[in-house]
Design a protein around this motif. Structure first.
Motif, PDB file in Angstrom:
ATOM      1  N   ASP A   5       0.849  -1.199  -0.021  1.00 47.46           N
ATOM      2  CA  ASP A   5       0.030  -0.116  -0.105  1.00 47.46           C
ATOM      3  C   ASP A   5       0.884   1.129  -0.022  1.00 47.46           C
ATOM      4  OD1 ASP A   5      -2.108  -1.642   0.082  1.00 47.46           O
ATOM      5  OD2 ASP A   5      -2.484  -1.294   2.354  1.00 47.46           O
ATOM      6  N   ALA A   6       2.118   1.258   0.304  1.00 48.13           N
ATOM      7  CA  ALA A   6       2.732   2.386   0.697  1.00 48.13           C
ATOM      8  C   ALA A   6       3.356   3.096  -0.606  1.00 48.13           C
ATOM      9  CB  ALA A   6       4.018   1.927   1.547  1.00 48.13           C
ATOM     10  N   THR A   7       3.788   4.387  -0.710  1.00 44.46           N
ATOM     11  CA  THR A   7       4.395   5.134  -1.800  1.00 44.46           C
ATOM     12  C   THR A   7       5.866   4.807  -1.516  1.00 44.46           C
ATOM     13  OG1 THR A   7       2.574   6.820  -1.839  1.00 44.46           O
ATOM     14  CG2 THR A   7       4.665   7.161  -3.011  1.00 44.46           C
ATOM     15  N   GLU A   8       6.427   4.337  -2.724  1.00 48.79           N
ATOM     16  CA  GLU A   8       7.999   4.052  -2.446  1.00 48.79           C
ATOM     17  C   GLU A   8       8.877   5.113  -2.712  1.00 48.79           C
ATOM     18  OE1 GLU A   8       9.402   0.760  -2.524  1.00 48.79           O
ATOM     19  OE2 GLU A   8       7.319  -0.176  -1.974  1.00 48.79           O
ATOM     20  N   LEU A   9       9.892   5.372  -1.906  1.00 49.69           N
ATOM     21  CA  LEU A   9      10.732   6.366  -1.998  1.00 49.69           C
ATOM     22  C   LEU A   9      11.800   6.097  -1.280  1.00 49.69           C
ATOM     23  CD1 LEU A   9       8.428   9.329  -0.344  1.00 49.69           C
ATOM     24  CD2 LEU A   9       9.086   9.126  -2.796  1.00 49.69           C
ATOM     25  N   ASP A  10      13.194   6.903  -1.976  1.00 47.98           N
ATOM     26  CA  ASP A  10      14.308   6.735  -1.519  1.00 47.98           C
ATOM     27  C   ASP A  10      14.523   7.380   0.092  1.00 47.98           C
ATOM     28  OD1 ASP A  10      15.800   4.934  -3.038  1.00 47.98           O
ATOM     29  OD2 ASP A  10      15.932   6.575  -4.653  1.00 47.98           O
ATOM     30  N   VAL A  11      14.019   8.616  -0.104  1.00 51.07           N
ATOM     31  CA  VAL A  11      14.119   9.551   1.138  1.00 51.07           C
ATOM     32  C   VAL A  11      12.825  10.208   1.307  1.00 51.07           C
ATOM     33  CG1 VAL A  11      15.385  11.572   2.274  1.00 51.07           C
ATOM     34  CG2 VAL A  11      16.542   9.874   0.588  1.00 51.07           C
ATOM     35  N   ALA A  42      16.148  19.150   0.695  1.00 46.33           N
ATOM     36  CA  ALA A  42      15.741  18.701  -0.585  1.00 46.33           C
ATOM     37  C   ALA A  42      16.602  19.169  -1.628  1.00 46.33           C
ATOM     38  CB  ALA A  42      14.221  19.356  -0.882  1.00 46.33           C
ATOM     39  N   TYR A  43      17.164  20.593  -1.542  1.00 47.71           N
ATOM     40  CA  TYR A  43      18.072  21.018  -2.698  1.00 47.71           C
ATOM     41  C   TYR A  43      19.370  20.203  -2.373  1.00 47.71           C
ATOM     42  CZ  TYR A  43      21.586  24.119  -4.583  1.00 47.71           C
ATOM     43  OH  TYR A  43      22.592  24.285  -5.480  1.00 47.71           O
ATOM     44  N   ARG A  44      19.998  19.898  -1.336  1.00 41.23           N
ATOM     45  CA  ARG A  44      20.967  19.088  -1.124  1.00 41.23           C
ATOM     46  C   ARG A  44      20.958  17.657  -1.671  1.00 41.23           C
ATOM     47  NH1 ARG A  44      25.284  22.596  -0.866  1.00 41.23           N
ATOM     48  NH2 ARG A  44      24.987  24.158   0.956  1.00 41.23           N
ATOM     49  N   LEU A  45      19.966  17.201  -1.522  1.00 41.71           N
ATOM     50  CA  LEU A  45      19.585  15.750  -2.020  1.00 41.71           C
ATOM     51  C   LEU A  45      19.504  15.842  -3.484  1.00 41.71           C
ATOM     52  CD1 LEU A  45      19.010  12.893  -1.103  1.00 41.71           C
ATOM     53  CD2 LEU A  45      16.524  13.427  -1.238  1.00 41.71           C
ATOM     54  N   GLN A  46      18.645  16.737  -3.925  1.00 41.18           N
ATOM     55  CA  GLN A  46      18.464  16.405  -5.561  1.00 41.18           C
ATOM     56  C   GLN A  46      19.863  16.908  -6.254  1.00 41.18           C
ATOM     57  OE1 GLN A  46      14.978  18.800  -5.968  1.00 41.18           O
ATOM     58  NE2 GLN A  46      16.007  20.632  -6.744  1.00 41.18           N
ATOM     59  N   THR A  47      20.669  17.726  -5.528  1.00 41.92           N
ATOM     60  CA  THR A  47      21.820  18.310  -5.859  1.00 41.92           C
ATOM     61  C   THR A  47      23.103  17.100  -6.062  1.00 41.92           C
ATOM     62  OG1 THR A  47      21.348  20.558  -5.596  1.00 41.92           O
ATOM     63  CG2 THR A  47      23.602  20.132  -6.222  1.00 41.92           C
ATOM     64  N   GLU A  48      23.098  16.496  -4.818  1.00 38.87           N
ATOM     65  CA  GLU A  48      24.305  15.787  -4.419  1.00 38.87           C
ATOM     66  C   GLU A  48      23.892  14.314  -4.557  1.00 38.87           C
ATOM     67  OE1 GLU A  48      26.168  16.815  -0.615  1.00 38.87           O
ATOM     68  OE2 GLU A  48      25.927  19.026  -1.215  1.00 38.87           O
ATOM     69  N   CYS A  49      22.677  13.937  -4.756  1.00 37.64           N
ATOM     70  CA  CYS A  49      22.244  12.682  -4.869  1.00 37.64           C
ATOM     71  C   CYS A  49      21.123  12.676  -5.887  1.00 37.64           C
ATOM     72  CB  CYS A  49      21.984  11.930  -3.690  1.00 37.64           C
ATOM     73  SG  CYS A  49      22.877  11.694  -2.511  1.00 37.64           S
ATOM     74  N   PRO A  50      21.328  12.990  -7.099  1.00 32.71           N
ATOM     75  CA  PRO A  50      20.182  13.215  -8.084  1.00 32.71           C
ATOM     76  C   PRO A  50      19.504  11.967  -8.648  1.00 32.71           C
ATOM     77  CG  PRO A  50      22.581  13.604  -9.297  1.00 32.71           C
ATOM     78  CD  PRO A  50      22.532  13.476  -7.673  1.00 32.71           C
ATOM     79  N   ASP A  51      20.095  10.916  -8.383  1.00 32.62           N
ATOM     80  CA  ASP A  51      19.360   9.801  -8.643  1.00 32.62           C
ATOM     81  C   ASP A  51      18.354   9.381  -7.631  1.00 32.62           C
ATOM     82  OD1 ASP A  51      21.572   9.101  -6.943  1.00 32.62           O
ATOM     83  OD2 ASP A  51      21.513   7.249  -7.057  1.00 32.62           O
ATOM     84  N   LYS A  52      18.407   9.881  -6.550  1.00 34.94           N
ATOM     85  CA  LYS A  52      17.307   9.539  -5.244  1.00 34.94           C
ATOM     86  C   LYS A  52      15.870  10.172  -5.670  1.00 34.94           C
ATOM     87  CE  LYS A  52      20.282   7.345  -3.324  1.00 34.94           C
ATOM     88  NZ  LYS A  52      20.522   5.959  -3.788  1.00 34.94           N
ATOM     89  N   CYS A  53      14.721   9.234  -5.507  1.00 33.78           N
ATOM     90  CA  CYS A  53      13.492   9.701  -5.455  1.00 33.78           C
ATOM     91  C   CYS A  53      13.212  10.342  -4.345  1.00 33.78           C
ATOM     92  CB  CYS A  53      12.622   8.710  -6.192  1.00 33.78           C
ATOM     93  SG  CYS A  53      12.462   7.084  -5.170  1.00 33.78           S
ATOM     94  N   TYR A  54      12.547  11.413  -4.068  1.00 31.16           N
ATOM     95  CA  TYR A  54      12.036  11.954  -2.408  1.00 31.16           C
ATOM     96  C   TYR A  54      10.967  12.702  -2.698  1.00 31.16           C
ATOM     97  CZ  TYR A  54      13.324  16.714  -3.460  1.00 31.16           C
ATOM     98  OH  TYR A  54      13.279  18.122  -3.994  1.00 31.16           O
ATOM     99  N   CYS A  71      23.525  13.327   2.619  1.00 30.52           N
ATOM    100  CA  CYS A  71      23.894  13.126   1.140  1.00 30.52           C
ATOM    101  C   CYS A  71      25.321  11.908   1.160  1.00 30.52           C
ATOM    102  CB  CYS A  71      24.180  14.118   0.457  1.00 30.52           C
ATOM    103  SG  CYS A  71      22.516  15.022   0.140  1.00 30.52           S
ATOM    104  N   ARG A  72      26.305  12.593   2.038  1.00 30.14           N
ATOM    105  CA  ARG A  72      27.628  11.550   2.266  1.00 30.14           C
ATOM    106  C   ARG A  72      27.114  10.107   2.588  1.00 30.14           C
ATOM    107  NH1 ARG A  72      31.970  13.669   6.078  1.00 30.14           N
ATOM    108  NH2 ARG A  72      33.310  11.949   4.770  1.00 30.14           N
ATOM    109  N   LEU A  73      26.228  10.111   3.521  1.00 31.07           N
ATOM    110  CA  LEU A  73      25.897   8.694   3.939  1.00 31.07           C
ATOM    111  C   LEU A  73      25.344   8.010   2.848  1.00 31.07           C
ATOM    112  CD1 LEU A  73      24.336   9.302   7.446  1.00 31.07           C
ATOM    113  CD2 LEU A  73      26.462   8.156   6.985  1.00 31.07           C
ATOM    114  N   LEU A  74      24.261   8.617   2.028  1.00 28.16           N
ATOM    115  CA  LEU A  74      23.615   7.767   0.917  1.00 28.16           C
ATOM    116  C   LEU A  74      24.538   7.581   0.054  1.00 28.16           C
ATOM    117  CD1 LEU A  74      20.318  10.023   0.948  1.00 28.16           C
ATOM    118  CD2 LEU A  74      20.557   7.507   1.825  1.00 28.16           C
TER     119      LEU A  74
END
Length: 506
Positions: free
Chosen positions: A11-17, A30-42, A412-415
């Motif tokens: 039932d859940a919506t699937e996300l990385d973050v 959100a800015y840091r995530l989409q800039t430094e980990c652009p492959d992540k869906c959030y 972002c470093r951890l991911l």
């Protein structure tokens, strides 16, 4: 009720973050995530119906920043003005414009209040329950980043005043300021001595109210210019980003210097602050009575009077100040312990906030509640024994956003590290011999009331909360992720990230 991982997964919506909160720290994350980990869906879930967090919630007269905007603003979107202490409307618009510029607003799910976050070890992910107008919605995410602030948006703190119901006028808490309230010609008693009261009083005076500030005990109040003259000159000769960066670092280093000076030489600092208060008040108000706290500078957060607006209102007799305890409310106003009746048409209880972690959501590990008051905070952003979760908790002696931005970069470093090594879980682990201490080194009432559920800090790194941007910058950017405290685990064979699942399905 037992947690049904099979049903939840379906039932859940699937996300990385999943990011919780669309205020300053949430937009920054959100800015840091989409800039430094652009492959992540959030996605960002926001309980309210608008971007801005605190700056959308508070609408009382005069609401403004209590830190300079060059450091409170986003480092990737420099504050483009020499107005250092900005009003709430301008800050809210700045956050909204930044979110729109980088497409972050498209990732926000408004009206989603997080009520429960449960870590499922078998699937190595969080299942997060949100309450919406249409009912509950479930999210499944690999990493949870909570940016919901640190206090309860539903209600502020108001002490139990004796005979409160006897008052014949209106009682207002600033957190719930009525829209279009007319105070012109009204007698207003503002109870409190913190940043909210000091912000409110000059604005109420400007709107034509007869204001009395009633405080139980004084607060350190410093006069700072509303405009940053150096920032203005830098913007004339340097590109926007360069000028913003130079101004930001100037203010970071100056605030660090003054804080360290105040902690090392409290008596000298106290006398300097009091000296300037005496100068600005003249003979109109006794600064030694009303602006000389019993505690040391920075035992509580200092308050700012931009361009000395509070001092000016008091000096010119447009507002008055009383330092006394409250005996109780009466039909005509507030009776002090010394016997004075402060007549009022409106009483404003600027008496503080109620702290709350994670937007009030219950945090659980495999269905078992997490007692946050017994956990240590790791690097000022994670909890010992709690996997794949960070939360934004800013500085008490500097701008909130400074620390939140470092937290976002560390996430972002951890991911990146976990992706590179095929790992799914990161857990800060508390070892024997680490003693616990209070996380927040302030004597403020709202901190003292929250001691039961605030995490603790340790007496040594990486469990120590530095309250120092330069030290935290070095720790979050340059120290090893595998530091002997953070434990990493490979992905369970049955668990795949939302990105991998989407790729396989395609």
């Amino acid at each position: 009720m037992a947690f049904d991982a099979t049903r939840a997964g379906a039932d859940a919506t699937e996300l990385d973050v999943l990011i919780v909160g669309a205020g300053l720290s949430g937009v920054d994350a959100a800015y840091r995530l989409q800039t430094e980990c652009p492959d992540k869906c959030y996605a960002i879930v926001e309980a309210r119906d608008a971007i801005g967090g605190t700056w959308d919630l508070f609408r009382y007269p005069g609401i403004r920043s209590d830190s300079d905007m060059s450091t409170l603003g986003f480092p990737f979107e420099p504050w483009d003005s020499d107005v250092s202490i900005a009003d709430g409307d301008t800050i809210r618009q700045y956050i909204q414009n930044t979110a729109a510029k980088y497409g972050i607003d498209e990732q926000i799910r408004f009206g989603h209040r997080v009520t429960d976050a449960n870590w499922n070890s078998e699937q190595a992910c969080w299942f997060v329950t949100c309450q919406t107008a249409a009912g509950e919605q479930l999210f499944r995410c690999r990493f949870l980043h909570v940016c919901s602030g640190y206090y309860n948006y539903e209600a502020g703190y108001t002490p139990a005043f004796a005979n409160r119901d006897a008052f014949g006028g209106e009682i207002i808490h600033p957190q719930h300021w009525p829209e279009n309230l007319d105070v012109a010609g009204k007698r207003v008693v503002v109870i409190g001595s913190g940043a909210t009261a000091i912000t409110l009083i000059p604005s109420l005076v400007k709107d034509g109210a007869q204001v009395t500030m009633l405080q139980r005990s004084p607060t350190y109040v410093v006069n700072l210019p509303r405009r940053d003259a150096i920032a203005g000159k830098l913007r004339q000769v340097l590109p926007k980003r360069v000028a913003g960066s130079v101004t930001r670092w100037k203010n970071i280093l100056l605030s660090m210097y003054f804080y360290q000076y105040a902690r090392r030489k409290p008596d000298s600092t106290r006398e300097k602050i009091l000296h300037f208060a005496r100068q600005q008040l003249g003979d109109a108000v006794d600064a030694d009575v009303h602006f000389s706290p019993s505690y040391k500078p920075w035992d509580q957060r200092m308050c700012i009077a931009p361009n000395g607006d509070l001092f000016r209102a008091l000096r010119k007799g447009r507002a008055s100040i009383v330092t006394d305890h409250i005996e109780g409310f009466e039909a005509e106003g507030v009776r002090t312990r010394s016997g004075e009746l402060l007549e009022a048409d409106i009483i404003v209880t600027a008496t503080g906030l109620n702290l709350q972690l994670f937007g009030g959501a219950e945090l659980r590990l495999d269905g078992q509640p997490v007692d946050t008051g017994k956990r240590l905070i790791y690097k000022g952003m994670m909890l010992d024994g709690v996997p794949n979760m960070a939360f934004a908790f800013g500085y008490t002696n500097a701008s909130w956003t400074l620390k939140c931005d470092l937290t976002a970069q560390y996430v972002c470093r951890l991911l990146q590290r976990m992706d590179k090594r095929g790992e799914a879980v990161c857990i800060p682990e508390r070892h024997e011999g680490v003693e616990a201490d209070d996380m927040v080194d302030l004597d403020s009432g709202y901190i003292q009331r929250a001691k039961g559920f605030l995490p603790q800090q340790g007496t040594k790194a990486p469990w120590r909360v530095h309250q120092n941007y330069v030290m935290d910058l070095a720790v979050t950017r340059f120290t090893k992720l595998d530091d002997g405290t953070m434990r990493f685990q490979a992905a369970p064979s049955r668990s795949a990230s939302p990105t991998q699942t989407a790729t396989q399905a395609a």
